[in-house]
Design a protein around this motif. Structure first.
Motif, PDB file in Angstrom:
ATOM      1  N   VAL A 124      -8.986   3.916  -5.976  1.00  0.00           N
ATOM      2  CA  VAL A 124      -8.831   3.911  -7.426  1.00  0.00           C
ATOM      3  C   VAL A 124      -7.442   4.386  -7.865  1.00  0.00           C
ATOM      4  N   LEU A 125      -6.876   5.295  -7.092  1.00  0.00           N
ATOM      5  CA  LEU A 125      -5.586   5.871  -7.476  1.00  0.00           C
ATOM      6  C   LEU A 125      -4.518   4.775  -7.533  1.00  0.00           C
ATOM      7  N   PRO A 126      -3.764   4.687  -8.654  1.00  0.00           N
ATOM      8  CA  PRO A 126      -2.692   3.685  -8.702  1.00  0.00           C
ATOM      9  C   PRO A 126      -1.699   3.920  -7.550  1.00  0.00           C
ATOM     10  N   ASP A 127      -1.251   2.819  -6.954  1.00  0.00           N
ATOM     11  CA  ASP A 127      -0.318   2.872  -5.817  1.00  0.00           C
ATOM     12  C   ASP A 127       0.834   3.829  -6.030  1.00  0.00           C
ATOM     13  N   ILE A 128       1.382   3.747  -7.234  1.00  0.00           N
ATOM     14  CA  ILE A 128       2.608   4.480  -7.487  1.00  0.00           C
ATOM     15  C   ILE A 128       2.327   5.984  -7.508  1.00  0.00           C
ATOM     16  N   VAL A 129       1.165   6.362  -8.063  1.00  0.00           N
ATOM     17  CA  VAL A 129       0.795   7.780  -8.087  1.00  0.00           C
ATOM     18  C   VAL A 129       0.522   8.260  -6.663  1.00  0.00           C
ATOM     19  N   PHE A 130      -0.184   7.429  -5.905  1.00  0.00           N
ATOM     20  CA  PHE A 130      -0.453   7.684  -4.496  1.00  0.00           C
ATOM     21  C   PHE A 130       0.864   7.924  -3.755  1.00  0.00           C
ATOM     22  N   LEU A 170     -11.445   7.617  -3.964  1.00  0.00           N
ATOM     23  CA  LEU A 170     -10.191   8.114  -4.532  1.00  0.00           C
ATOM     24  C   LEU A 170      -8.962   7.300  -4.097  1.00  0.00           C
ATOM     25  N   PRO A 171      -8.773   7.047  -2.789  1.00  0.00           N
ATOM     26  CA  PRO A 171      -7.581   6.275  -2.405  1.00  0.00           C
ATOM     27  C   PRO A 171      -7.586   4.852  -2.959  1.00  0.00           C
ATOM     28  N   PRO A 231     -10.963   4.386   3.633  1.00  0.00           N
ATOM     29  CA  PRO A 231     -12.089   3.954   2.782  1.00  0.00           C
ATOM     30  C   PRO A 231     -12.568   2.541   3.110  1.00  0.00           C
ATOM     31  N   LEU A 286     -14.650  11.064  -2.835  1.00  0.00           N
ATOM     32  CA  LEU A 286     -13.508  11.237  -1.941  1.00  0.00           C
ATOM     33  C   LEU A 286     -13.080   9.899  -1.344  1.00  0.00           C
ATOM     34  N   ILE A 287     -14.070   9.069  -1.001  1.00  0.00           N
ATOM     35  CA  ILE A 287     -13.752   7.801  -0.362  1.00  0.00           C
ATOM     36  C   ILE A 287     -13.198   6.798  -1.362  1.00  0.00           C
TER      37      ILE A 287
END
Lengths: 264, 307
Positions: free
Chosen positions: A108-114, A105-106, A149, A102-103
């Motif tokens: 690793v997630l690509p900025d644009i998807v976020f 996730l923010p 995170p 969970l920590i």
């Protein structure tokens, strides 16, 4: 002889890289003092673009939005991230794999998807409930999400670096958990708190993509304003705002250097 | 009997207290991330399987329409545009990562051989530009590479570009911008690896008459591998999803997957298609992470690879 030549080559390569790293910033600073509005030729020194900044209400509101967003989101992230960091430390013997995922996730997630997930979510949420209209609030929520995170990991690693017996000693000294937090925990992790706050602040000011997709019409930050100005066609004012932001970074660099020196 | 009973009660009370403590400290953050990131991501995934409504908002009949569109099937038959965008993203990511490795390797080595007191300053010098907003840095490159600037003039003189075109907008500008943006992320982990380099191994190799190349390959390279892999993860994954740099420096022919996705949510208004693109991006990201882990384990980097 051969070794010395290689050494000289490396030194030359180092300075070349430094030029490469600072050239784009130097150009922006240089043209911010340009008298004409040409983006290709320097015609003389002037401060007119800086004067124009002061009169531009949009820029001023973008500036205050940037600061409000960075300070509020960093403070919220500091409290929440601190709790999670301590929880991770205290319960590190348990299986906390889900929490680690969970920590991360923010991060690793690509900025644009976020950014677009938040945007899609907020738009639909607003349509259904009428709450959380895209604006400063949604931006703060999004920023806190990516700051947590980093705060948690910094605080966690500070606790891990401490002698575990300190916690026992604190338990013996202070009866109530509140006193333990105020007199022992907060003072010991103060350096980590400060660096976590500044990291969150920098991440917030530095962010463009996530802000861009969660912002509303009234809540443009400086990067969003600059982006818009670039898209509309290059205006020399951008150089002036950008130079101010670069100066802020330079100031931060000097501070961090002094801070490191003092610790060393 | 009663003694062990109270002990058991005490222990279970302590366990309850510990559990409550865990709940109290971890819940706010975990709930925040679940509510404001996991839930929106799940929603986005669902959107990919919906149909596009008249205003670009997703509608109910579930379908695979968006994935077909992503593969290039539109009203006018099949077009390779999106496939090209995907391939271009992969290629740009590869180019930028390779470029960054080539520059960062000697730089990280050089810093690690300088005097102790200079090293923090040198590292800071490498990192500071990345503290500036990426929009501003891309803007700086726009200024440098625009038609009529010395750099463009130089490239024209060498015959690399047609006259009056400038180096921007172009795919080259995107590669350069990406490499510029991510250089510090490679220098830092490589430096960490070089700093704890065991020079005894290098000396041993030299004593055994290994050529410099062999000495490097067998004594230095394996030791820096964990840092290198960490750097590749830190560079390649965000580079693949990059939005700002291709948008500003690439022009119409330099767009990457991130731009394709973003357009569907701003101008293009086709949320399902954008969401399908986002899923593709996530899949590629996780494949990349997984591959790096495998490579790291196989080559003996093992535990030290950060992710």
């Amino acid at each position: 002889m051969n070794k010395r030549a290689m050494r000289r080559g490396l030194t030359g390569f180092w300075w070349l890289t430094v030029v490469f790293l600072y050239l784009p910033l130097a150009v922006v600073v240089l043209f911010s003092f340009n008298a004409s509005n040409s983006a290709a030729r320097i015609t003389g020194f002037s401060l007119r673009w800086y004067h124009q900044l002061l009169g531009n209400e949009q820029i001023m509101s973008a500036f205050s939005n940037t600061l409000i967003l960075a300070v509020i989101s960093s403070l919220i992230a500091l409290v929440i991230g601190c709790m999670i960091g301590y929880g991770m430390y205290r319960h590190r013997h348990r299986k906390l794999g889900w929490l680690i995922i969970l920590i991360y996730l923010p991060i690793v997630l690509p900025d644009i998807v976020f950014g677009i997930s938040e945007m899609a979510f907020f738009v639909q949420f607003h349509r259904l409930t009428g709450m959380l209209q895209p604006g400063l609030t949604t931006m703060i929520i999004a920023h806190v999400t990516f700051q947590i995170p980093f705060v948690a990991l910094i605080i966690y690693s500070r606790f891990v670096g401490l002698d575990p017996s300190l916690f026992e000693a604190a338990k013996d000294l202070y009866a109530s958990p509140v006193k333990r937090v105020v007199h022992f925990m907060l003072p010991t992790i103060k350096p980590a708190l400060i660096s976590a706050f500044f990291l969150s602040f920098t991440l917030s000011v530095d962010d463009f993509v996530i802000s861009f997709f969660t912002s509303g019409p009234e809540s443009a930050t400086l990067p969003i304003y600059i982006w818009g100005a670039i898209k509309k066609g290059i205006s020399p004012e951008i150089n002036a705002i950008a130079t101010l932001m670069i100066s802020a970074v330079a100031l931060a660099a000097v501070f961090s250097l002094m801070f490191n020196r003092r610790r060393a | 009997m009663s003694n062990s009973n109270t002990l058991a009660v005490g222990r279970s009370q302590a366990m309850v207290r510990e559990a409550r403590h865990l709940l109290f400290t971890v819940t706010p953050g975990a709930a925040w991330i679940v509510l404001f990131l996991v839930l929106p991501s799940v929603y986005l995934m669902a959107v990919a399987f919906m149909t596009n409504g008249p205003y670009g908002l997703p509608q109910m009949p579930l379908s695979l329409e968006s994935f077909k569109q992503l593969a290039g099937f539109g009203f006018l038959g099949w077009s390779p545009g999106n496939i090209y965008t995907l391939l271009r993203s992969l290629w740009q990511t590869f180019l930028a990562t390779a470029l960054v490795v080539i520059v960062a390797y000697p730089i990280a080595y050089y810093i690690s051989t300088c005097r102790d007191k200079w090293r923090p300053l040198m590292l800071l010098a490498v990192v500071v530009p990345s503290w500036t907003n990426q929009v501003i840095r891309a803007f700086g490159w726009m200024n440098l590479l625009a038609p009529g600037t010395p750099l463009s003039g130089f490239a024209e003189m060498l015959g690399m570009i047609p006259p009056n075109m400038g180096l921007y907008p172009s795919n080259f500008a995107v590669t350069l911008g990406l490499a510029y943006n991510f250089l510090p992320f490679m220098v830092l982990p490589l430096y960490a690896a070089f700093e704890k380099l065991d020079t005894a191994q290098v000396e041993a190799a030299q004593d055994l008459y290994a050529s410099p190349i062999k000495a490097f390959w067998h004594a230095v390279f394996p030791q820096t591998l964990p840092g290198l892999l960490a750097g590749v993860v830190l560079v390649a994954i965000p580079a693949f999803g990059m939005y700002v740099i291709p948008e500003l420096l690439g022009g119409g022919k330099g767009l990457m997957l991130g731009n394709l996705v973003a357009t569907q949510f701003s101008g293009g208004s086709n949320w399902p298609l954008g969401a399908a693109g986002a899923i593709l991006m996530l899949i590629a990201t996780f494949i990349g992470l997984f591959a790096m882990r495998r490579i790291g384990k196989r080559l003996g980097g093992g535990e030290e690879v950060v992710i």
